[in-house]
Design an enzyme around this catalytic site. Structure first.
Site, mmCIF file in Angstrom:
data_model
loop_
_atom_site.group_PDB
_atom_site.id
_atom_site.type_symbol
_atom_site.label_atom_id
_atom_site.label_comp_id
_atom_site.label_asym_id
_atom_site.label_seq_id
_atom_site.Cartn_x
_atom_site.Cartn_y
_atom_site.Cartn_z
ATOM 1 N N GLU A 1 0.926 -1.779 0.417
ATOM 2 C CA GLU A 1 -0.065 -0.111 0.157
ATOM 3 C C GLU A 1 0.944 1.288 0.125
ATOM 4 O OE1 GLU A 1 -2.422 0.370 3.779
ATOM 5 O OE2 GLU A 1 -2.889 1.937 3.097
ATOM 6 N N ASP B 1 -1.265 -1.051 5.693
ATOM 7 C CA ASP B 1 -1.599 -0.460 7.120
ATOM 8 C C ASP B 1 -2.264 -1.342 8.129
ATOM 9 O OD1 ASP B 1 0.482 1.023 6.504
ATOM 10 O OD2 ASP B 1 -0.444 2.959 6.369
ATOM 11 N N ASP C 1 -4.807 0.662 9.484
ATOM 12 C CA ASP C 1 -5.447 1.344 10.273
ATOM 13 C C ASP C 1 -7.236 1.001 8.692
ATOM 14 O OD1 ASP C 1 -4.737 2.163 7.040
ATOM 15 O OD2 ASP C 1 -4.001 3.678 7.941
ATOM 16 N N ASP D 1 -8.217 2.042 5.838
ATOM 17 C CA ASP D 1 -7.463 2.094 5.051
ATOM 18 C C ASP D 1 -6.828 1.345 4.148
ATOM 19 O OD1 ASP D 1 -8.925 4.242 3.473
ATOM 20 O OD2 ASP D 1 -6.983 5.614 3.552
#
Ligand code: 28G
Length: 650
Positions: A435, A508, A510, A512
């Site tokens: 990513e 990540d 998180d 997203d």
């Protein structure tokens, strides 16, 4: 002779519950979060059975502060009279007898009438204690079971503390069960409110009129579910946030000796079909005979109608099922006995009679539905949309053939972003899908270039579930992945040409990142399923923190580990928190996440991918912000190491 037989039967009963404890996986599949909740659903299922039989209408689920759960219904109450041969109350029989076919879960035996109460004994066997109150015939009764360790350390499961006793008078009827899942079986776990309300809502949709309340005593939260419209309301809920082309969903229902069937559907302006089918309240994610039967009926009835009403000219070919289903959201609800589940996740209905019976009933009811002049506009909307879809399908086919012809030239450009590896030995090669450009850059520098290739993903890959094949193909991120793997996709998929043995998603910790993982899993699930079933897809685990001081350095992968790392570091330590992969330099990324000697990879299973897809398709419409907010609220990033379980909890 007869007496002896009863004695040995009693033995079997006791042994039975101990056997459940010995091999819980055989009865509830797993002792993870899913299994922990499963023993609650076993009890709720019994309450639903009672209500489906026409007795009572309300279920209250309470999550108590001490970690136990209570389920209450207003049915007739489990029988309290003494079983003539077993010499025990009906309640005790239900809670201590492991029913035949209890192996692997009992889900296969629903709706078979005679097995009312199956599964409660499994819950009892896996609980530290279990208390049952029955209100019946003006009286209130109580019995308690417990699981205890004897002097020799052997555990006895689900043993009655005393026989059933009368404890008072009441004018109510019903059953109330409270149990504490045993931490000796499940470890330290808690009921997850969101998991429970999601399933409670689904059950309320699937059982019209049923009232379910969920109370969380730990937080004070409370939710009520009750849908007079049943699956019609379910379809409306599923299309929230999408553009429905109907004022209200259409609905058919029919009953026969073999199946009870109800179906509701609506047309939307989206390009994918979404069919959610259930058998005896169990989601059949992989479809099966009932779905095939309904789809066959739907295609035939709409083609016949289109011809009879001149929407299709004589020389025009019939429209395909997939044309009719483009943008269609459908819920199919079947109840039947002796169900057989098949498929990779055992969520595919195998009974051949379901196909013929559902096809016959649906043909009859859909024909009636379209004969009603009030529905003419609905029929026209579906047929117009199908004709449009057929046109696009033919155009897409041409485009695909064209694309294939110039494939090699094109691949050259697309793979520009890919930093390939030097080894020719496919069995050793790995592809990291990373990513973001910045993390991609670190990965390119940090990797072992002999066998590790890096593909940075710039934007977010589009949600493969939501688009037509030609749109999936048009997305650059997706095309890059397809070219890099070199397998083709969909019907053309060929595993033998795969260039990498491991495909590792690095995103990540998180919202997203969570979303990207879910989208990639859904893409592989839909278009390259064998990559998952053959074990080629992995998720890499980056660290959340570094705890360090002079001469000390430790990477920490979950909040749980953090305290330990801090303790072993001693005085004067510092903590660095990694918010994203991009914050790590190439050496750190290699050391923590890419080096085969140190890294942790989680293999994506077919269940994970199916669950990711279900998460993406059932819960949200096209509204990205809504989706984000949902994931934000529900994904638990303190436990990255179990993110796959987080999928399941959603
Ligand atoms: C609240 C938590 C879970 C239930 C009933 C009602 C009956 C029943 C349940 O019968 C079959 C027959 C006797 C053992 C049936 C009541 C007929 C007449 C019932 C529940 C097997 C079980 N009156 N309600 N089971 N018996 N609710 N809720 O479990 O021999 S289970």
């Amino acid at each position: 002779m007869a007496e002896k037989r009863y004695e040995s039967k009693d033995l079997v009963v006791l042994d039975g519950l101990d056997a459940v404890r010995l091999r819980p996986g055989m009865y509830i599949g797993t002792t993870s979060s899913r299994g922990f909740h499963h023993i609650l659903w076993e009890i709720v299922d019994n309450a639903i059975d009672e209500i489906s039989n026409g007795f009572g209408d309300t279920i209250i689920i309470t999550l108590n502060e001490d970690g136990s759960a209570t389920v209450e219904d207003n049915g007739r109450g489990i029988p309290v009279d003494i079983h003539p041969t077993l010499k025990k109350s009906g309640v005790e029989v239900v809670y201590t007898t492991l029913h035949a076919g209890g192996k692997f879960n009992n889900e296969n035996y629903k709706f078979s009438g005679g097995l009312h109460g199956v599964g409660a004994s499994v819950t009892n066997a896996l609980s530290r204690w279990c208390k049952v109150i029955v209100n019946k015939g003006g009286k209130q009764y109580f019995i308690e079971f417990h699981s205890y360790e004897d002097e020799k350390g052997k555990i006895h499961s689900g043993v009655p503390v005393t026989p059933l006793k009368e404890i008072g008078k009441t004018d109510k009827t019903g059953t109330k069960v409270t149990f504490l899942p045993d931490d000796r079986v499940f470890g330290k776990q808690e009921f997850v409110y969101d998991t429970i309300i999601k399933r409670a809502r689904e059950l309320a949709f699937l059982n019209k009129g049923l009232r379910i309340t969920v109370n969380d005593e730990r937080t004070g939260e409370e939710n009520h579910f009750h849908y007079e419209g049943g699956i019609k309301d379910f379809v409306s809920y599923l299309v929230e946030g999408k553009n429905s082309l109907f004022k209200n969903p259409l609905y058919i229902s029919a009953e026969s000796k073999i199946v009870d069937l109800e179906v509701s559907f609506v047309s939307t302006d989206s390009y994918t079909e979404n069919t959610f089918s259930y058998v005896n309240n169990i989601p059949t994610t992989e479809g099966g005979m009932h779905e095939i039967g309904f789809k066959t009926a739907f295609t035939k009835v709409f083609n016949d109608y289109a011809r009879a009403n001149n929407f299709l000219k004589d020389k025009e070919p019939n429209l395909l099922g997939e044309d009719f289903r483009e943008g269609l959201v459908t819920v199919i609800n079947v109840k039947m006995s002796n169900v057989q589940f098949e498929g990779q996740t055992k969520t595919k209905l195998g009974n051949p009679e379901a196909r013929t019976e559902v096809e016959a009933l649906a043909t009859q009811e859909l024909t009636k539905l379209l004969a009603d002049k009030k529905n003419a506009t609905y029929a026209e909307i579906i047929i117009d949309k199908a004709k449009q879809a057929a046109k696009v399908r033919l155009a897409a086919k041409k485009a695909k053939e064209f694309a294939r012809a110039k494939n090699s030239a094109e691949n050259f450009n697309l793979v520009g972003k890919l930093a390939s590896c030097t080894s020719r030995d496919k069995s050793k090669c790995e592809l990291f899908i990373v990513e973001g450009d910045s993390a991609g850059g670190s990965a390119k520098q940090g990797r072992d270039r002999r066998f590790q290739a890096i593909l940075p993903l710039r934007g977010k890959p589009l949600n493969a579930e939501k688009k037509r094949v030609d749109q999936v193909l048009a997305n650059e991120e997706i095309r890059t992945i397809i070219s890099a793997l070199d397998t083709g996709f969909g019907e053309d998929f060929d595993l033998s040409t795969l260039r990498y043995n491991k495909i590792i998603i690095l995103s990540d910790a998180d919202v997203d990142g969570f979303h990207i993982r879910a989208i990639l899993c859904t893409f592989f699930y839909r278009y390259m399923r064998q990559l998952i079933t053959e074990g080629h897809i992995f998720v890499g685990l980056p660290p959340l923190y570094k705890v360090y001081k002079k001469d000390y350095e430790k990477y920490v992968y979950s909040d749980a580990e953090l305290a330990d790392a801090v303790t072993s570091a001693g005085k004067g330590y510092m903590i660095q928190r990694y918010k994203g992969l991009g914050e790590m330099n190439p050496e750190q990324l290699w050391e923590t996440t890419m080096d085969p000697a140190n890294r942790t990879l989680i293999q994506v299973t077919i269940e994970d991918a199916a669950e990711a897809e279900r998460m993406i398709t059932t819960l949200m419409g096209d509204n990205i912000d809504e989706r984000k907010a949902y994931i934000n609220e529900h994904a638990n990033f303190d436990r990255v190491d179990t993110f796959m379980r987080d999928y399941k909890n959603i």
